[in-house]
Design a protein around this motif. Structure first.
Motif, PDB file in Angstrom:
ATOM      1  N   ARG A 154       0.719  -1.241  -0.002  1.00  0.00           N
ATOM      2  CA  ARG A 154       0.403  -0.112  -0.095  1.00  0.00           C
ATOM      3  C   ARG A 154       1.237   1.179   0.288  1.00  0.00           C
ATOM      4  N   ASP A 155       0.640   2.314  -0.268  1.00  0.00           N
ATOM      5  CA  ASP A 155       1.292   3.496  -0.533  1.00  0.00           C
ATOM      6  C   ASP A 155       1.289   3.989   1.076  1.00  0.00           C
ATOM      7  N   ARG A 156       0.730   3.880   2.218  1.00  0.00           N
ATOM      8  CA  ARG A 156       0.573   4.295   3.238  1.00  0.00           C
ATOM      9  C   ARG A 156       0.710   3.219   4.567  1.00  0.00           C
ATOM     10  N   GLN A 157       1.510   3.540   5.381  1.00  0.00           N
ATOM     11  CA  GLN A 157       2.299   2.461   6.198  1.00  0.00           C
ATOM     12  C   GLN A 157       1.171   2.363   7.320  1.00  0.00           C
TER      13      GLN A 157
ATOM     14  N   TYR B  72       4.819   8.918  -2.928  1.00  0.00           N
ATOM     15  CA  TYR B  72       3.239   8.942  -2.231  1.00  0.00           C
ATOM     16  C   TYR B  72       2.660   9.760  -3.299  1.00  0.00           C
TER      17      TYR B  72
ATOM     18  N   TYR C  26       2.278   0.294  -5.581  1.00  0.00           N
ATOM     19  CA  TYR C  26       1.400   0.377  -5.074  1.00  0.00           C
ATOM     20  C   TYR C  26       0.072   0.129  -5.405  1.00  0.00           C
TER      21      TYR C  26
ATOM     22  N   GLY D 176       0.109   4.678   9.290  1.00  0.00           N
ATOM     23  CA  GLY D 176      -0.228   5.758   8.641  1.00  0.00           C
ATOM     24  C   GLY D 176       0.266   7.284   7.709  1.00  0.00           C
ATOM     25  N   ASP D 177       1.649   6.717   7.696  1.00  0.00           N
ATOM     26  CA  ASP D 177       2.981   7.753   7.428  1.00  0.00           C
ATOM     27  C   ASP D 177       2.878   7.204   5.861  1.00  0.00           C
ATOM     28  N   ARG D 178       2.670   8.218   5.020  1.00  0.00           N
ATOM     29  CA  ARG D 178       2.918   7.097   3.367  1.00  0.00           C
ATOM     30  C   ARG D 178       4.292   7.244   3.300  1.00  0.00           C
ATOM     31  N   MET D 179       4.502   6.041   2.042  1.00  0.00           N
ATOM     32  CA  MET D 179       5.314   5.857   1.657  1.00  0.00           C
ATOM     33  C   MET D 179       6.008   6.284   0.635  1.00  0.00           C
TER      34      MET D 179
END
Length: 81
Positions: A4-7, A16, A41, A10-13
């Motif tokens: 996914r594009d978020r950890q 993003y 993603y 909730g942090d952005r990868m």
């Protein structure tokens, strides 16, 4: 790596907002591990397996310095160091 594009927190990868992120022309490089992993993603592709597969194909193209037009198999230059 497909993720996914978020950890989970909730942090952005990295990358993003895009379908993924990868360094260009590093496959086979002696320091390839420093440029890994490439990320795709799945949630940016509507969770559709066929779209995620296309994202993975594009990632391989970037990593290997292959050149394709998206409609045909890419031409690859394996001579890079």
């Amino acid at each position: 790596m497909i993720t996914r594009d978020r950890q989970l927190n909730g942090d952005r990868m990295p990358g993003y907002g895009a379908g993924g992120v990868a360094y260009i022309n590093v496959f086979g490089h002696r320091r390839y591990a420093d440029y890994s992993p490439a990320l795709v993603y799945y949630n940016k592709f509507g969770n559709r397996e066929d779209f995620v597969a296309e994202g993975e194909r594009a990632t391989v193209v970037y990593l290997s310095s292959c050149r394709g037009n998206g409609m045909t198999l890419p031409r690859c230059d394996w001579r890079h160091s």
